[in-house]
Design a protein around this motif. Structure first.
Motif, PDB file in Angstrom:
ATOM      1  N   GLU A 208      -2.375  -1.594  -3.626  1.00 37.74           N
ATOM      2  CA  GLU A 208      -2.447  -1.412  -5.074  1.00 37.74           C
ATOM      3  C   GLU A 208      -1.359  -2.151  -5.836  1.00 37.74           C
ATOM      4  OE1 GLU A 208      -0.160   2.183  -3.470  1.00 37.74           O
ATOM      5  OE2 GLU A 208      -1.906   0.983  -2.901  1.00 37.74           O
TER       6      GLU A 208
ATOM      7  N   ASP B 208       0.879  -1.175   0.000  1.00 37.59           N
ATOM      8  CA  ASP B 208       0.000   0.000   0.000  1.00 37.59           C
ATOM      9  C   ASP B 208       0.913   1.221   0.000  1.00 37.59           C
ATOM     10  OD1 ASP B 208      -1.812   2.007   0.418  1.00 37.59           O
ATOM     11  OD2 ASP B 208      -2.315   1.423   2.474  1.00 37.59           O
TER      12      ASP B 208
ATOM     13  N   PRO C   4      -5.445  -1.383 -14.966  1.00 35.62           N
ATOM     14  CA  PRO C   4      -4.359  -2.181 -14.385  1.00 35.62           C
ATOM     15  C   PRO C   4      -3.187  -2.378 -15.344  1.00 35.62           C
ATOM     16  CG  PRO C   4      -6.489  -3.187 -13.961  1.00 35.62           C
ATOM     17  CD  PRO C   4      -6.726  -2.107 -14.971  1.00 35.62           C
TER      18      PRO C   4
ATOM     19  N   PHE D 266      -5.505   0.476   0.822  1.00 37.61           N
ATOM     20  CA  PHE D 266      -5.719  -0.398  -0.329  1.00 37.61           C
ATOM     21  C   PHE D 266      -4.368  -0.832  -0.885  1.00 37.61           C
ATOM     22  CE2 PHE D 266      -6.124  -0.725  -5.032  1.00 37.61           C
ATOM     23  CZ  PHE D 266      -6.938  -1.839  -5.081  1.00 37.61           C
TER      24      PHE D 266
ATOM     25  N   ASP E 107       0.556   4.405  -1.001  1.00 36.84           N
ATOM     26  CA  ASP E 107       0.047   5.712  -0.587  1.00 36.84           C
ATOM     27  C   ASP E 107      -0.636   5.689   0.769  1.00 36.84           C
ATOM     28  OD1 ASP E 107      -2.218   4.313  -1.252  1.00 36.84           O
ATOM     29  OD2 ASP E 107      -2.781   5.602  -2.939  1.00 36.84           O
TER      30      ASP E 107
ATOM     31  N   GLU F  89       0.758  -5.784  -6.165  1.00 38.08           N
ATOM     32  CA  GLU F  89       0.913  -7.191  -5.807  1.00 38.08           C
ATOM     33  C   GLU F  89       2.099  -7.748  -6.577  1.00 38.08           C
ATOM     34  OE1 GLU F  89      -1.428 -11.513  -5.886  1.00 38.08           O
ATOM     35  OE2 GLU F  89      -2.405  -9.697  -6.668  1.00 38.08           O
TER      36      GLU F  89
ATOM     37  N   LYS G 241      -0.062  -3.734 -10.941  1.00 45.35           N
ATOM     38  CA  LYS G 241      -0.471  -2.414 -10.459  1.00 45.35           C
ATOM     39  C   LYS G 241      -1.972  -2.306 -10.662  1.00 45.35           C
ATOM     40  CE  LYS G 241       3.808   0.184 -11.156  1.00 45.35           C
ATOM     41  NZ  LYS G 241       4.414   1.401 -11.778  1.00 45.35           N
ATOM     42  N   LYS G 242      -2.708  -2.291  -9.543  1.00 44.92           N
ATOM     43  CA  LYS G 242      -4.168  -2.295  -9.607  1.00 44.92           C
ATOM     44  C   LYS G 242      -4.693  -0.869  -9.707  1.00 44.92           C
ATOM     45  CE  LYS G 242      -4.058  -6.451  -6.746  1.00 44.92           C
ATOM     46  NZ  LYS G 242      -4.470  -7.091  -5.469  1.00 44.92           N
ATOM     47  N   GLY G 243      -5.853  -0.714 -10.307  1.00 43.99           N
ATOM     48  CA  GLY G 243      -6.463   0.590 -10.486  1.00 43.99           C
ATOM     49  C   GLY G 243      -7.469   0.545 -11.609  1.00 43.99           C
TER      50      GLY G 243
END
Length: 272
Positions: free
Chosen positions: A201, A193, A221, A199, A195, A203, A216-218
């Motif tokens: 973000e 995490d 991705p 969450f 930031d 893995e 990088k999730k979002g």
């Protein structure tokens, strides 16, 4: 009347307690005080035969309750406390010989269950380890010695897990910003995490201890695939549907459309 027993040259001599006010015979290795019923109250021992009684034993109801080993300044170097059954209950140590206890070990029925340490000898505990069958089950560490335990290690059926924590006004008990998982002493997954919003973000998946895949999730991705620890391919999910439509080749330094598209499950399979 209390009695004193002197162990001298293999012989046992018994004297009234008032004799203790006199000089102890040279070569005496052990002195034992008894009560009127014959139960031991206290004992002094010169373990190395140098004329200094460095070890003191204390008894309750005739049972050993405490053993203390002193340095030449009569400061405790080692304290052992025993329960009513005679099993070790607590062990305290002064490891750097500064006159202050810096390691505490707790026992239950003679089995070690908790270890606490002041590793930098500043008077503050900076490590706690919960034990079972002489093996750690959970460890908390304060590696920066600020009074807060920012590292937590625990062991389960698969292997070790490490949690890293930050502390601030909103999270006085700590907020986890990294979770690291091991299988048979090799890292296989890391969650980050960056930031500190709660969450994870990022893995990371590892294969044989080497980084294999970074996600990088979002909303859109991204994924980065490694081979033998070296970055080889990048992937983009342009519409956030969980499938990657574009690939970047780091050797050729070009983007290309993927047909068919690649799923996250397909990428993770490459790291198994």
């Amino acid at each position: 009347m209390s009695l004193v027993i002197f162990w001298l040259l293999g012989l046992v001599l018994v004297f009234p307690a008032r004799v203790w006010a006199l000089e102890v015979p040279a070569g005496t290795r052990k002195v034992i005080f008894y009560d009127a019923s014959g139960k031991p109250l206290k004992a002094l021992e010169d373990e190395d035969g140098d004329g200094f009684f460095e070890t003191t034993y204390f008894f309750k109801q005739g049972r050993l309750s405490k053993k203390i080993k002193f340095d030449r300044a009569r400061r405790p170097e080692e304290i052992l406390e025993f329960d009513s059954s005679g099993a070790l209950r607590r062990l305290l140590l002064d490891r750097n010989k500064d006159g202050k206890i810096d390691k505490w070990q707790s026992y239950r029925k003679g089995e070690l269950v908790l270890v606490e340490e002041d590793r930098n000898f500043d008077g503050q505990i900076d490590l706690r380890a919960w034990m079972k069958a002489s093996r750690p089950q959970k460890i908390e560490r304060d590696d920066d010695h600020d009074g807060r335990f920012e590292v937590e290690e625990s062991w389960g059926p698969e292997g070790k897990r490490i949690l890293l924590k930050d502390f601030d006004q909103n999270h006085p008990r700590g907020q986890v910003y990294a979770r690291i998982f091991y299988r048979k002493d090799q890292i296989y997954q890391r969650l980050l995490d960056l930031d500190r919003d709660g969450f994870f973000e990022i893995e990371e998946l590892y294969r044989e201890g080497k980084r294999c895949l970074v996600l990088k999730k979002g909303p859109k991705p991204e994924a980065f695939l490694y081979q033998n620890g070296r970055l080889r391919h990048g992937f983009r999910d342009l519409d956030g549907d969980g499938k990657f439509e574009e690939e970047y080749d780091y050797a050729r330094k070009v983007w290309q459309k993927l047909t068919p598209v690649v799923s996250l499950k397909d990428l993770k399979e490459k790291c198994r």
